[in-house]
Design an enzyme around this catalytic site. Structure first.
Site, PDB file in Angstrom:
ATOM      1  N   LYS A 188       5.280 -38.743 -13.657  1.00 25.83           N
ATOM      2  CA  LYS A 188       6.415 -38.291 -14.467  1.00 25.83           C
ATOM      3  C   LYS A 188       6.886 -39.403 -15.409  1.00 25.83           C
ATOM      4  O   LYS A 188       6.312 -40.492 -15.427  1.00 25.83           O
ATOM      5  CB  LYS A 188       7.529 -37.788 -13.549  1.00 25.83           C
ATOM      6  CG  LYS A 188       7.067 -36.672 -12.588  1.00 25.83           C
ATOM      7  CD  LYS A 188       6.747 -35.357 -13.290  1.00 25.83           C
ATOM      8  CE  LYS A 188       5.879 -34.432 -12.479  1.00 25.83           C
ATOM      9  NZ  LYS A 188       6.505 -33.694 -11.406  1.00 25.83           N
TER      10      LYS A 188
HETATM   11  C1  LIG Z   1       6.313 -32.695 -10.293  1.00 25.12           C
HETATM   12  C2  LIG Z   1       7.061 -31.421 -10.269  1.00 25.12           C
HETATM   13  C3  LIG Z   1       7.883 -31.055  -9.192  1.00 25.12           C
HETATM   14  C4  LIG Z   1       7.865 -31.758  -7.876  1.00 25.12           C
HETATM   15  O1  LIG Z   1       8.191 -33.069  -7.901  1.00 25.12           O
HETATM   16  P1  LIG Z   1       7.685 -34.035  -6.724  1.00 25.12           P
HETATM   17  O2  LIG Z   1       8.522 -35.245  -6.946  1.00 25.12           O
HETATM   18  O3  LIG Z   1       6.225 -34.267  -6.947  1.00 25.12           O
HETATM   19  O4  LIG Z   1       7.953 -33.372  -5.434  1.00 25.12           O
HETATM   20  C5  LIG Z   1       8.672 -29.929  -9.321  1.00 25.12           C
HETATM   21  N1  LIG Z   1       8.636 -29.165 -10.424  1.00 25.12           N
HETATM   22  C6  LIG Z   1       7.830 -29.465 -11.456  1.00 25.12           C
HETATM   23  C7  LIG Z   1       7.855 -28.578 -12.666  1.00 25.12           C
HETATM   24  C8  LIG Z   1       6.995 -30.579 -11.404  1.00 25.12           C
HETATM   25  O5  LIG Z   1       6.161 -30.831 -12.413  1.00 25.12           O
END
Ligand SMILES: *Cc1c(COP(=O)(O)O)cnc(C)c1O
Length: 385
Positions: A188
Site C-alpha cells: 500500500k
Molecule cells: C489491502 C486491502 C485490504 C486489506 O488490508 P490488509 O491490511 O492487507 O488486511 C482491504 N481492502 C482493500 C480494497 C485492499 O486492497
C-alpha cells in the site's frame, strides 16, 4: 522482475524500528499512540485506532457499528475479499453494488436503483462499504446523501487511499462516513509491514473500537461495572480480539507517514508520466475526477478490445515474460467460490466483471525509477502489437 508495487524503506525507517527494539515496549505502547496521532493529523480527524491489519480494521468497524446476523451489508464487487469478509465475520448477509466502468468505484445510479428496490422488499442494508479503488475517492457526497435518506451507515474501505483528497479535504476526515479504514500492508501507499488504522470522529465508536481490538477489555475506571478498582483491575465488557499493532510496526508507520508527501508526489509524477507515455495505445487509461486527488496506489489500465486483438491473458503473460510483474485488480469478489456458494453467479455485476476481463495493474511505487518505467512502457507497447 519489476513488481507492480513494493515498499520504500529508508535508513530513517530502519533506525526508527531499531530504536523500538532497544526500548521497553515491543507490543502496543507509546509509539503506537504517536503513530495514531500522526495519522489523525494527516486525516484531520479526532481519533485514529491502529490495528494489526486493514482486514482486522474492517471487521472491527462492522462489529462496533452493530452489524449482526439479521443485517444486510453492501460493498463493491471490485475489491479485495476482506471488504465483504468483514461483514460475513459478523454473520451479516452480503450483497454488492456494481461499479462505474471508468473509475471502478461504486456507481451512484446502481446504488440509487438498488436502494429503491431494496426498500420495496424491506431489505435495506444497514451498512455500505464503498471502496476507494486504486486510491481515487468514491463519490462520497452522493453516497452519503442517498445513505442518509435510506438510513444506511457508511464505512469507507480506504485501504488504497491514504493521502487522497476529496472536495477539499483528506480521505479519512470522515465528513461523509462513520469511519474509514486504511491498510498499511507492504504494497500500500505507506507501510507497517502488516497493519491498519481506523479513523473516526465519534468518541463512543473510538472507545468501542479500542476495547474490541484488545479482547473487549477496558482499564478505564469510568467504563467499568464494578464499583471499586484495584490497581491491577481490568474488566472484559464484550467479546473482542487481539487485533493490536506492535510498537515495532508503529515505529515504521511513524517514519513512513512522515514521508507521505514524498510517496504521493512520486506516485503522482509516475501516473502523469504513464499517461503521457501511453497515449495512443489500444488501452484505456485511469481517469481522475476534477474534485479529487488519487493517492495512486494502483495504476490500472484496461485493454481496448475493439483496437487490440490480443486477450488480457495474452498481454499479461507477454508482460510477465518480459520481466514486468503486472497484476490484476480485482477478481470480482462475488465470483470467488466462497461467495458463489452463497448464491452469486457470473453476470450478477456485469461492469465489475467486464472491467476485470480487460484490466492490468502496472508498476507504480515510490522507488520505481524513470528508466524502469520506460522499460515497462516499451514492454506494453510491444505486447499490444
Ligand atoms: C489491502 C486491502 C485490504 C486489506 O488490508 P490488509 O491490511 O492487507 O488486511 C482491504 N481492502 C482493500 C480494497 C485492499 O486492497
Amino acid at each position: 522482475m519489476i513488481p507492480y508495487s513494493r515498499q520504500s524503506i529508508s535508513d530513517a525507517d530502519i533506525d526508527a524500528v531499531i530504536a523500538v527494539l532497544k526500548s521497553d515496549f515491543l507490543t502496543q505502547g507509546p509509539v503506537t499512540e504517536k503513530f495514531e496521532s500522526q495519522v489523525a493529523k494527516i486525516c484531520n480527524v479526532r481519533h485514529a485506532i491502529a490495528i494489526s491489519s486493514g482486514s482486522a480494521g474492517l471487521h472491527l468497524a462492522c462489529l462496533a457499528l452493530g452489524l449482526g446476523p439479521t443485517d444486510i451489508f453492501w460493498t463493491s464487487p471490485n475489491t479485495f475479499v476482506s471488504s465483504a469478509n468483514a461483514a460475513r465475520h459478523c454473520g451479516a448477509k452480503v450483497d454488492f453494488v456494481d461499479v462505474e466502468p471508468d473509475s471502478g468505484n461504486i456507481s451512484i445510479s446502481s446504488f440509487a436503483e438498488k436502494l429503491k428496490k431494496a426498500q420495496t422488499y424491506g431489505k435495506l442494508p444497514s451498512i455500505l462499504m464503498p471502496v476507494h479503488f486504486a486510491g481515487q475517492p468514491c463519490d462520497l457526497f452522493e453516497i452519503s446523501e442517498l445513505s442518509k435518506r435510506y438510513g444506511v451507515t457508511i464505512i469507507e474501505d480506504a485501504a488504497h487511499a491514504l493521502g487522497a483528497t476529496y472536495r477539499g479535504g483528506p480521505i479519512g476526515d470522515c465528513r461523509f462516513s462513520a469511519c474509514a479504514v486504511f491498510s498499511f500492508h507492504a504494497v500500500k501507499v505507506a507501510t507497517t509491514g502488516e497493519g491498519g488504522v481506523i479513523v473516526t470522529n465519534s468518541d463512543t465508536l473510538a472507545a468501542k473500537l479500542r476495547r474490541l481490538r484488545s479482547h473487549g477489555i477496558t482499564r478505564t475506571p469510568s467504563e467499568m461495572i464494578a464499583p471499586t478498582h484495584e490497581p491491577w483491575f481490568y474488566e472484559q465488557l464484550e467479546l473482542g480480539f487481539n487485533y493490536r499493532m506492535t510498537d515495532i510496526q508503529a515505529a515504521l508507520g511513524c517514519s513512513q507517514v512522515a514521508r507521505l508527501h514524498e510517496f504521493l508526489s512520486r506516485r503522482q509524477y509516475l501516473a502523469d508520466r504513464y499517461t503521457q507515455l501511453l497515449k495512443g495505445l489500444a488501452i484505456e487509461l485511469p481517469i481522475v475526477r476534477k474534485d479529487r486527488q488519487s493517492s495512486w496506489h494502483l495504476f490500472v489500465v484496461r485493454i481496448d478490445q475493439s483496437k487490440c486483438a490480443k486477450s488480457r491473458a495474452t498481454v499479461f503473460s507477454l508482460l510477465r515474460s518480459k520481466g514486468i510483474g503486472v497484476n490484476v485488480h480485482f477478481i470480482p469478489v462475488h465470483l470467488q467460490p466462497y461467495y458463489r456458494q452463497l448464491g452469486f453467479k457470473l453476470g450478477d455485476f456485469p461492469i465489475a466483471e467486464s472491467n476485470y476481463n480487460v484490466s492490468i495493474s502496472f508498476p507504480i511505487y515510490n522507488d520505481l525509477t524513470n528508466a524502469q518505467q520506460d522499460i515497462v512502457v516499451a514492454a506494453l507497447r510491444s505486447s499490444l502489437q
